[in-house]
Scaffold this motif. Structure first.
Motif, PDB file in Angstrom:
ATOM      1  N   ARG A 169      17.763 -59.485 -67.491  1.00 37.23           N
ATOM      2  CA  ARG A 169      16.829 -60.117 -68.423  1.00 37.23           C
ATOM      3  C   ARG A 169      15.460 -60.303 -67.777  1.00 37.23           C
ATOM      4  N   ARG A 170      15.442 -60.704 -66.525  1.00 36.93           N
ATOM      5  CA  ARG A 170      14.175 -60.890 -65.824  1.00 36.93           C
ATOM      6  C   ARG A 170      13.407 -59.566 -65.741  1.00 36.93           C
ATOM      7  N   ALA A 171      14.122 -58.480 -65.442  1.00 33.13           N
ATOM      8  CA  ALA A 171      13.479 -57.167 -65.363  1.00 33.13           C
ATOM      9  C   ALA A 171      12.911 -56.760 -66.721  1.00 33.13           C
ATOM     10  N   ALA A 172      13.638 -57.072 -67.786  1.00 30.53           N
ATOM     11  CA  ALA A 172      13.165 -56.750 -69.135  1.00 30.53           C
ATOM     12  C   ALA A 172      11.901 -57.539 -69.472  1.00 30.53           C
ATOM     13  N   LEU A 173      11.871 -58.810 -69.081  1.00 26.17           N
ATOM     14  CA  LEU A 173      10.690 -59.634 -69.323  1.00 26.17           C
ATOM     15  C   LEU A 173       9.500 -59.142 -68.510  1.00 26.17           C
ATOM     16  N   HIS A 174       9.759 -58.699 -67.283  1.00 23.43           N
ATOM     17  CA  HIS A 174       8.684 -58.137 -66.461  1.00 23.43           C
ATOM     18  C   HIS A 174       8.099 -56.897 -67.125  1.00 23.43           C
ATOM     19  N   ARG A 175       8.958 -56.053 -67.688  1.00 23.60           N
ATOM     20  CA  ARG A 175       8.471 -54.855 -68.379  1.00 23.60           C
ATOM     21  C   ARG A 175       7.645 -55.242 -69.601  1.00 23.60           C
ATOM     22  N   ARG A 176       8.089 -56.293 -70.306  1.00 26.05           N
ATOM     23  CA  ARG A 176       7.347 -56.742 -71.480  1.00 26.05           C
ATOM     24  C   ARG A 176       5.970 -57.264 -71.083  1.00 26.05           C
ATOM     25  N   VAL A 177       5.907 -58.000 -69.995  1.00 26.16           N
ATOM     26  CA  VAL A 177       4.616 -58.504 -69.512  1.00 26.16           C
ATOM     27  C   VAL A 177       3.675 -57.348 -69.211  1.00 26.16           C
ATOM     28  N   ARG A 178       4.189 -56.320 -68.537  1.00 29.69           N
ATOM     29  CA  ARG A 178       3.345 -55.177 -68.202  1.00 29.69           C
ATOM     30  C   ARG A 178       2.837 -54.478 -69.466  1.00 29.69           C
ATOM     31  N   ARG A 210       5.431 -66.920 -75.123  1.00 30.44           N
ATOM     32  CA  ARG A 210       6.885 -67.086 -75.134  1.00 30.44           C
ATOM     33  C   ARG A 210       7.529 -66.366 -73.958  1.00 30.44           C
ATOM     34  N   THR A 211       7.008 -65.180 -73.628  1.00 30.31           N
ATOM     35  CA  THR A 211       7.531 -64.432 -72.488  1.00 30.31           C
ATOM     36  C   THR A 211       7.269 -65.185 -71.195  1.00 30.31           C
ATOM     37  N   GLY A 212       6.045 -65.706 -71.038  1.00 29.83           N
ATOM     38  CA  GLY A 212       5.708 -66.461 -69.844  1.00 29.83           C
ATOM     39  C   GLY A 212       6.513 -67.730 -69.711  1.00 29.83           C
ATOM     40  N   ARG A 213       6.779 -68.381 -70.840  1.00 23.15           N
ATOM     41  CA  ARG A 213       7.587 -69.603 -70.797  1.00 23.15           C
ATOM     42  C   ARG A 213       9.022 -69.290 -70.385  1.00 23.15           C
ATOM     43  N   GLU A 214       9.589 -68.220 -70.907  1.00 23.08           N
ATOM     44  CA  GLU A 214      10.960 -67.856 -70.545  1.00 23.08           C
ATOM     45  C   GLU A 214      11.053 -67.494 -69.061  1.00 23.08           C
ATOM     46  N   LEU A 215      10.013 -66.834 -68.552  1.00 24.92           N
ATOM     47  CA  LEU A 215       9.989 -66.483 -67.132  1.00 24.92           C
ATOM     48  C   LEU A 215       9.668 -67.677 -66.242  1.00 24.92           C
ATOM     49  N   GLY A 216       9.085 -68.720 -66.830  1.00 29.28           N
ATOM     50  CA  GLY A 216       8.613 -69.831 -66.035  1.00 29.28           C
ATOM     51  C   GLY A 216       7.349 -69.475 -65.272  1.00 29.28           C
ATOM     52  N   SER A 217       6.557 -68.543 -65.828  1.00 32.23           N
ATOM     53  CA  SER A 217       5.361 -68.042 -65.154  1.00 32.23           C
ATOM     54  C   SER A 217       4.114 -68.686 -65.733  1.00 32.23           C
ATOM     55  N   ARG A 218       3.446 -69.516 -64.938  1.00 35.52           N
ATOM     56  CA  ARG A 218       2.223 -70.163 -65.393  1.00 35.52           C
ATOM     57  C   ARG A 218       1.066 -69.185 -65.503  1.00 35.52           C
ATOM     58  N   SER A 219       1.069 -68.147 -64.680  1.00 38.44           N
ATOM     59  CA  SER A 219      -0.020 -67.168 -64.766  1.00 38.44           C
ATOM     60  C   SER A 219       0.052 -66.395 -66.078  1.00 38.44           C
ATOM     61  N   VAL A 220       1.255 -66.028 -66.513  1.00 34.79           N
ATOM     62  CA  VAL A 220       1.405 -65.328 -67.791  1.00 34.79           C
ATOM     63  C   VAL A 220       1.016 -66.254 -68.940  1.00 34.79           C
ATOM     64  N   GLN A 221       1.401 -67.524 -68.856  1.00 32.42           N
ATOM     65  CA  GLN A 221       1.022 -68.489 -69.878  1.00 32.42           C
ATOM     66  C   GLN A 221      -0.491 -68.705 -69.891  1.00 32.42           C
ATOM     67  N   ALA A 222      -1.114 -68.709 -68.712  1.00 32.65           N
ATOM     68  CA  ALA A 222      -2.569 -68.856 -68.636  1.00 32.65           C
ATOM     69  C   ALA A 222      -3.263 -67.667 -69.279  1.00 32.65           C
ATOM     70  N   ASP A 223      -2.719 -66.478 -69.065  1.00 32.08           N
ATOM     71  CA  ASP A 223      -3.307 -65.291 -69.675  1.00 32.08           C
ATOM     72  C   ASP A 223      -3.152 -65.347 -71.191  1.00 32.08           C
ATOM     73  N   ALA A 224      -2.019 -65.856 -71.670  1.00 30.05           N
ATOM     74  CA  ALA A 224      -1.826 -66.021 -73.110  1.00 30.05           C
ATOM     75  C   ALA A 224      -2.813 -67.039 -73.674  1.00 30.05           C
ATOM     76  N   THR A 225      -3.114 -68.076 -72.906  1.00 33.70           N
ATOM     77  CA  THR A 225      -4.100 -69.061 -73.335  1.00 33.70           C
ATOM     78  C   THR A 225      -5.477 -68.435 -73.415  1.00 33.70           C
ATOM     79  N   GLN A 226      -5.750 -67.485 -72.527  1.00 37.82           N
ATOM     80  CA  GLN A 226      -6.994 -66.727 -72.609  1.00 37.82           C
ATOM     81  C   GLN A 226      -7.074 -65.975 -73.941  1.00 37.82           C
ATOM     82  N   LEU A 227      -5.952 -65.413 -74.369  1.00 40.93           N
ATOM     83  CA  LEU A 227      -5.925 -64.731 -75.667  1.00 40.93           C
ATOM     84  C   LEU A 227      -6.118 -65.732 -76.804  1.00 40.93           C
ATOM     85  N   LEU A 228      -5.563 -66.935 -76.636  1.00 39.82           N
ATOM     86  CA  LEU A 228      -5.747 -67.970 -77.651  1.00 39.82           C
ATOM     87  C   LEU A 228      -7.215 -68.332 -77.769  1.00 39.82           C
ATOM     88  N   LEU A 229      -7.909 -68.404 -76.627  1.00 39.62           N
ATOM     89  CA  LEU A 229      -9.345 -68.666 -76.667  1.00 39.62           C
ATOM     90  C   LEU A 229     -10.059 -67.577 -77.454  1.00 39.62           C
TER      91      LEU A 229
END
Length: 218
Positions: A9-18, A135-154
């Protein structure tokens, strides 16, 4: 939550992030080119700020792409989040100066149908992409991915603000609306930059996430 993830699952989420960040980079290169061109033609501080935000989004997505090509992405969380936060501050500084110059009468924005078009396109594309990435960043527990999503929200906030400013100028001749829209963008950028720098990232999609969890329990 991350402790319960399987390696598969982690590998799948990493692929989704990319995939998300590569799509974000491609989209924002086009968006930046159109917005900056339209902003230069119309002398629009809001559109130039919008275009620069797209450039920063490319840089932010590139940071995430780089992070998730590392063997241990989690190791690079803190520097990635700090870089994204610094990008917000840089955007806010530039847009503020440009908007003040416009309000002082040094520049007067013209109408921009092209700018209106790219703002509308962004409002169509960005919400779904930002929600998926958060959602992907939250499932991974990745703050950097969540921060990038917040950039998209901006970008979503910015698109709406810029669109309102451009429409008010086009329909009523309110040239000051462009600068006010730009200053709103600057304030949003500072707020998001502070949150990213602190790592204080709350979901911008809490209502949708609550509904999703309710559906899963039914």
């Amino acid at each position: 939550m991350t402790a319960a993830l399987t390696d598969q699952r982690r590998a799948a989420l990493h692929r989704r992030v990319r995939f998300i960040v590569f799509f974000t980079i491609a989209w924002n290169i086009v968006e930046a080119a159109v917005a900056l061109t339209a902003g230069a033609i119309a002398s629009s501080a809001a559109l130039i700020g919008f275009g620069l935000d797209s450039v920063i989004e490319v840089a932010s997505a590139a940071v995430i792409a780089w992070q998730f090509t590392r063997r241990d992405p989690e190791r690079w969380e803190r520097p990635a989040v700090r870089i994204i936060g610094a990008a917000f501050f840089a955007l806010a500084a530039y847009v503020t100066v440009d908007a003040i110059l416009a309000l002082s009468g040094i520049r007067e924005p013209d109408h921009s149908p092209l700018g209106i078009g790219i703002a509308v396109a962004s409002l169509v594309v960005m919400p779904g992409l930002a929600w998926l990435e958060f959602r992907t960043g939250r499932e991974l527990g990745s703050r950097s991915v969540q921060a990038d999503a917040t950039q998209l929200l901006l970008c979503i906030y910015l698109s709406g603000t810029v669109l309102i400013g451009l429409l008010l100028n086009a329909l009523f001749g309110w040239v000051w609306a462009d600068s006010v829209a730009a200053l709103v963008v600057a304030v949003l950028a500072i707020r998001e930059g502070v949150e990213a720098w602190r790592g204080d990232l709350e979901s911008p999609f809490e209502v949708l996430e609550d509904l999703s969890r309710e559906d899963e329990t039914d």
